[in-house]
Design an enzyme around this catalytic site. Structure first.
Site, PDB file in Angstrom:
ATOM      1  N   SER A  85     -57.918 -22.266  23.311  1.00  0.00           N
ATOM      2  CA  SER A  85     -58.159 -22.653  24.698  1.00  0.00           C
ATOM      3  C   SER A  85     -59.538 -22.157  25.143  1.00  0.00           C
ATOM      4  O   SER A  85     -60.541 -22.521  24.544  1.00  0.00           O
ATOM      5  CB  SER A  85     -57.037 -22.127  25.590  1.00  0.00           C
ATOM      6  OG  SER A  85     -57.153 -22.620  26.899  1.00  0.00           O
ATOM      7  N   HIS A 188     -54.218 -27.537  30.359  1.00  0.00           N
ATOM      8  CA  HIS A 188     -54.118 -28.513  29.264  1.00  0.00           C
ATOM      9  C   HIS A 188     -53.075 -29.592  29.553  1.00  0.00           C
ATOM     10  O   HIS A 188     -52.356 -30.049  28.669  1.00  0.00           O
ATOM     11  CB  HIS A 188     -53.834 -27.805  27.936  1.00  0.00           C
ATOM     12  CG  HIS A 188     -54.880 -26.773  27.616  1.00  0.00           C
ATOM     13  ND1 HIS A 188     -56.173 -27.110  27.304  1.00  0.00           N
ATOM     14  CD2 HIS A 188     -54.818 -25.412  27.617  1.00  0.00           C
ATOM     15  CE1 HIS A 188     -56.872 -25.991  27.110  1.00  0.00           C
ATOM     16  NE2 HIS A 188     -56.078 -24.960  27.303  1.00  0.00           N
TER      17      HIS A 188
END
Length: 311
Positions: A85, A188
């Site tokens: 991430s 996300h």
């Protein structure tokens, strides 16, 4: 073959930078990056409480700064680098795609934009541990959630509204354990689309180079050869699921033999312990772990030299 990996949001804990600030140069780097981001990264990494560093606009710059500061102390060029991430920004700097300062500017804007997007609707993320993966994914879809992280080693992270997550918790997949994550939104997922728009506007003018070492993408685990391609992936990844399982599959395909996780370390080596059991691992939690990391680097260097001699 050595991987250096950078963790993602949720890995931070209060005071995790205290011991690192005792090392020469670390406080100076963090002071400079504090000026770049407009945040007191030293305070956030030492005396701030858990709620303060849970704030997305704080957590993301803090994580990238801590990873890059420790990487500079370690002082080794890996064979492969990857980040989970927001850790991808640190990986991009390690691979030479962007400068550390560009990484800090980008993570400052990323964190702010994602925090603003998260404030629109009350959302969150829940780790799903164990269970049959097909059933886990089907149950996530049934509740209108997104599998925001597929981390491998039997771990998927579901993300969506708090109402959706509550309904999911009431009827979890068989054999799975649920653990709510300490993050401020459904990262996300489509909830982050406004943040993607922000980053699309600001990244075209950012100086970018092609990677000088193998650099893996969260989107599909691919080795990305072009710097502009990697930055485009960084931008789109904000609203797209993280496939860390694919990154680990690529590591296995490349023949990776060792992984060092930058601070705040622990999560990624934990996943590797189950998914890549034959890979040597070091989690750089404190400077006390540097000796283990350097011993592993020396071991990898000797092994590489032996391979060349025998070729």
């Amino acid at each position: 073959m050595l991987v250096i990996a950078a963790p993602g949001q949720g890995a931070q804990t209060p005071g995790f930078l205290n011991a690192w600030l005792e090392l020469p140069g670390v406080a100076d780097r963090l002071a400079w990056w504090s000026a770049v981001t407009g945040l007191d990264l030293i305070r956030y990494g030492t005396t701030a409480d858990a709620d303060e560093i849970r704030d997305t606009a704080v957590a993301q710059p803090l994580l990238v700064a801590s990873a890059l500061a420790a990487y500079e102390v370690l002082g080794v060029r890996p064979d492969v680098t990857a980040g989970h991430s927001v850790g991808e920004l640190a990986a991009g700097a390690i691979a030479g795609v962007i400068s550390p300062e560009s990484a800090m500017v980008l993570v400052r804007e990323r964190g702010r934009a994602m925090a603003e997007a998260a404030a629109v609707t009350e959302t969150g993320m829940t780790a799903v541990l164990g269970g049959d993966e097909e059933e886990v994914l089907a149950t996530i879809e049934k509740h209108g959630l997104t599998p925001a992280n597929t981390n491998g080693a039997g771990q998927v992270v579901a993300a969506g509204t708090m109402e959706q997550l509550a309904a999911f918790a009431d009827t979890p997949p068989a054999g799975a354990r649920l653990r709510p994550l300490s993050v401020a939104g459904a990262f996300h997922t489509h909830h982050m689309a406004p943040a993607v728009d922000t980053l699309r506007r600001i990244t075209p003018g950012m100086p970018v180079a092609d990677p000088v070492t193998r650099l893996l993408s969260n989107r599909d685990g691919a080795v990305v050869a072009g710097g502009r391609d990697f930055v485009a992936r960084l931008v789109e990844q904000v609203s797209a699921p993280v496939r860390w399982d694919s990154c680990m599959a690529t590591m296995a395909d490349l023949g990776v033999t060792a992984i060092i996780e930058l601070p705040p370390a622990g999560t990624l080596v934990g996943l590797a312990r189950r998914a890549l059991p034959d890979v040597e691992r070091v989690a750089l939690k404190t400077p006390a772990d540097l000796d283990k990391a350097r011993a592993l680097i020396e071991q990898e260097t000797r092994a590489g030299d032996d391979t060349l001699e025998n070729a």
